[in-house]
Design a protein around this motif. Structure first.
Motif, mmCIF file in Angstrom:
data_model
loop_
_atom_site.group_PDB
_atom_site.id
_atom_site.type_symbol
_atom_site.label_atom_id
_atom_site.label_comp_id
_atom_site.label_asym_id
_atom_site.label_seq_id
_atom_site.Cartn_x
_atom_site.Cartn_y
_atom_site.Cartn_z
ATOM 1 N N SER A 1 -66.400 -1.924 87.946
ATOM 2 C CA SER A 1 -67.387 -3.007 87.917
ATOM 3 C C SER A 1 -67.358 -3.898 89.148
ATOM 4 N N THR A 2 -66.278 -3.850 89.929
ATOM 5 C CA THR A 2 -66.199 -4.702 91.114
ATOM 6 C C THR A 2 -66.675 -3.997 92.381
ATOM 7 N N ASP A 3 -67.106 -2.724 92.259
ATOM 8 C CA ASP A 3 -67.660 -2.019 93.413
ATOM 9 C C ASP A 3 -68.978 -2.661 93.852
ATOM 10 N N LYS A 4 -69.380 -2.381 95.090
ATOM 11 C CA LYS A 4 -70.679 -2.847 95.565
ATOM 12 C C LYS A 4 -71.813 -2.195 94.784
ATOM 13 N N GLU A 5 -71.646 -0.899 94.442
ATOM 14 C CA GLU A 5 -72.639 -0.178 93.644
ATOM 15 C C GLU A 5 -71.925 0.482 92.466
ATOM 16 N N ARG B 1 -73.586 3.705 90.672
ATOM 17 C CA ARG B 1 -74.194 4.704 91.549
ATOM 18 C C ARG B 1 -74.153 6.110 90.956
ATOM 19 N N PHE B 2 -73.227 6.378 90.034
ATOM 20 C CA PHE B 2 -73.143 7.696 89.412
ATOM 21 C C PHE B 2 -73.928 7.769 88.101
ATOM 22 N N TRP B 3 -74.569 6.672 87.710
ATOM 23 C CA TRP B 3 -75.113 6.562 86.368
ATOM 24 C C TRP B 3 -76.647 6.445 86.372
ATOM 25 N N ALA B 4 -77.288 7.095 85.407
ATOM 26 C CA ALA B 4 -78.699 6.845 85.127
ATOM 27 C C ALA B 4 -78.765 5.699 84.120
ATOM 28 N N THR B 5 -79.699 4.782 84.312
ATOM 29 C CA THR B 5 -79.806 3.626 83.423
ATOM 30 C C THR B 5 -81.166 3.620 82.729
ATOM 31 N N GLU B 6 -81.162 3.199 81.492
ATOM 32 C CA GLU B 6 -82.397 3.113 80.714
ATOM 33 C C GLU B 6 -82.367 1.823 79.911
ATOM 34 N N VAL B 7 -83.421 1.021 80.003
ATOM 35 C CA VAL B 7 -83.457 -0.286 79.356
ATOM 36 C C VAL B 7 -84.767 -0.464 78.601
ATOM 37 N N GLU B 8 -84.671 -0.845 77.344
ATOM 38 C CA GLU B 8 -85.836 -1.216 76.559
ATOM 39 C C GLU B 8 -85.447 -2.410 75.684
ATOM 40 N N ASN B 9 -86.144 -3.531 75.871
ATOM 41 C CA ASN B 9 -85.842 -4.756 75.130
ATOM 42 C C ASN B 9 -84.385 -5.188 75.308
ATOM 43 N N GLY B 10 -83.965 -5.211 76.536
ATOM 44 C CA GLY B 10 -82.593 -5.631 76.828
ATOM 45 C C GLY B 10 -82.355 -5.682 78.317
ATOM 46 N N HIS B 11 -81.094 -5.553 78.721
ATOM 47 C CA HIS B 11 -80.790 -5.573 80.153
ATOM 48 C C HIS B 11 -79.477 -4.858 80.422
ATOM 49 N N ILE B 12 -79.332 -4.401 81.659
ATOM 50 C CA ILE B 12 -78.075 -3.880 82.193
ATOM 51 C C ILE B 12 -77.845 -4.612 83.499
ATOM 52 N N ASP C 1 -67.140 -12.264 83.760
ATOM 53 C CA ASP C 1 -66.477 -12.535 82.486
ATOM 54 C C ASP C 1 -65.340 -13.525 82.719
ATOM 55 N N ARG C 2 -65.395 -14.668 82.046
ATOM 56 C CA ARG C 2 -64.403 -15.719 82.264
ATOM 57 C C ARG C 2 -63.021 -15.350 81.730
ATOM 58 N N GLU C 3 -62.972 -14.497 80.720
ATOM 59 C CA GLU C 3 -61.672 -14.146 80.133
ATOM 60 C C GLU C 3 -60.803 -13.383 81.118
ATOM 61 N N ILE C 4 -61.420 -12.482 81.899
ATOM 62 C CA ILE C 4 -60.646 -11.714 82.882
ATOM 63 C C ILE C 4 -60.936 -12.144 84.308
ATOM 64 N N ASN C 5 -61.814 -13.158 84.473
ATOM 65 C CA ASN C 5 -62.129 -13.693 85.798
ATOM 66 C C ASN C 5 -62.553 -12.595 86.761
ATOM 67 N N ALA C 6 -63.470 -11.754 86.326
ATOM 68 C CA ALA C 6 -63.896 -10.625 87.161
ATOM 69 C C ALA C 6 -65.318 -10.213 86.773
ATOM 70 N N ALA C 7 -65.958 -9.500 87.691
ATOM 71 C CA ALA C 7 -67.287 -8.969 87.425
ATOM 72 C C ALA C 7 -67.187 -7.808 86.445
ATOM 73 N N THR C 8 -68.155 -7.733 85.498
ATOM 74 C CA THR C 8 -68.235 -6.609 84.565
ATOM 75 C C THR C 8 -69.693 -6.163 84.454
ATOM 76 N N ILE C 9 -69.908 -4.959 83.943
ATOM 77 C CA ILE C 9 -71.255 -4.458 83.694
ATOM 78 C C ILE C 9 -71.592 -4.726 82.232
ATOM 79 N N GLU C 10 -72.677 -5.461 82.010
ATOM 80 C CA GLU C 10 -73.080 -5.809 80.660
ATOM 81 C C GLU C 10 -74.281 -4.976 80.237
ATOM 82 N N LEU C 11 -74.144 -4.266 79.087
ATOM 83 C CA LEU C 11 -75.239 -3.518 78.477
ATOM 84 C C LEU C 11 -75.638 -4.260 77.213
ATOM 85 N N GLN C 12 -76.819 -4.825 77.215
ATOM 86 C CA GLN C 12 -77.270 -5.662 76.100
ATOM 87 C C GLN C 12 -78.660 -5.218 75.665
ATOM 88 N N GLY C 13 -78.839 -5.042 74.374
ATOM 89 C CA GLY C 13 -80.149 -4.644 73.883
ATOM 90 C C GLY C 13 -80.285 -4.860 72.388
#
Length: 267
Positions: free
Chosen positions: A231-235, A238-249, A254-266
């Motif tokens: 999750s801390t990479d620039k991209e 890059r290896f993943w196809a993403t699909e979003v409907e009524n949500g976001h990626i 994240d404050r608990e680990i003080n680091a960037a994470t990828i959030e999948l919400q829908g």
């Protein structure tokens, strides 16, 4: 070897500065003083212990522990050890150098977060994995720009946060910690074997501990693990196809680990 809140935390270290600085700063994330090593070139701004380059630390405790934070794009640190063949071996952890393994030098590529990372490096296992020899003692530790440092110490084993003296415990963002931060880099680097080293995996699938800051990048390591999302990479996707409907990626902090994470919400 180094404790940033002491009156003279760098008394055991030689300081080299060119186009940069080495000073004590207040870090808001841990609400504590830290030693900042900052410079344009990582090779020309650094601290090294012992002070006299002809001296040796002579430390035989095999676990090197460091609490530090990367503060620039480039950062590295180096450890020089002596093995049972009485040969000095240099192990370099770097965010900008590519992995390589030479006769007496090994470079391990680092990927670090923008938060504090806790390193616990088993030098006995690392020495055996990289050079096929036995660790005897540590000769030198060198920490290059760009980073902030809270503590550097050796131990005979891994200690939990509860076992450590109070001055070694750190609260991240004011939260009580019973163990090292989840963002800690538990650097069990004996499992990281650079490609081309000739080492064969003898005990089945090697793996990295959860939360490690030493992530394999592509095929640069023969370690039985291939990172497809960090999750801390620039991209990171890059290896993943993403699909979003009524949500976001999206990437979030994240404050608990003080680091960037990828959030999948829908819905």
């Amino acid at each position: 070897m180094l404790y940033s809140t002491e009156s003279n935390p760098l008394r055991l270290w030689r300081k080299i500065v060119k186009n940069g600085h080495i000073k004590c700063v207040m870090d808001e994330e841990i609400n504590s003083l830290a030693i900042e090593v900052q410079g344009i070139n990582t090779r020309t701004t650094y601290i090294t212990c012992p002070v006299d380059p002809e001296d040796s630390l002579g430390i035989r405790q095999p676990f090197l522990n460091m609490l530090l934070k990367k503060t620039g794009e480039d950062f590295s640190f180096e450890i020089t050890v002596i093995d049972d063949k009485n040969i000095q071996r240099q192990i370099c952890f770097s965010t900008w150098q590519t992995a390589k393994n030479q006769k007496n030098l090994c470079v391990i590529q680092l990927r670090l977060s923008t938060s504090w990372d806790y390193f616990n490096i088993n030098l006995a296992r690392v020495t055996n994995a990289l050079f096929e020899t036995k660790y005897v003692e540590t000769v030198k530790v060198k920490i290059n720009a760009n980073c902030q440092i809270r503590s550097v110490y050796f131990s005979d084993r891994v200690y939990s946060n509860d076992e450590l003296p109070n001055e070694y415990k750190v609260n991240f963002s004011g939260a009580k910690q019973t163990e090292p931060s989840r963002a800690a880099a538990m650097a069990d680097s004996s499992l990281l074997v650079p490609a081309g080293s000739g080492r064969q995996r003898r005990r089945g699938l090697h793996h990295l501990r959860t939360g490690t800051g030493l992530q394999p990048t592509g095929e640069e390591y023969i370690c039985g693990l291939y990172t497809i999302l960090n999750s801390t990479d620039k991209e990171p996707l890059r290896f993943w196809a993403t699909e979003v409907e009524n949500g976001h990626i999206e990437r979030v902090i994240d404050r608990e680990i003080n680091a960037a994470t990828i959030e999948l919400q829908g819905r």
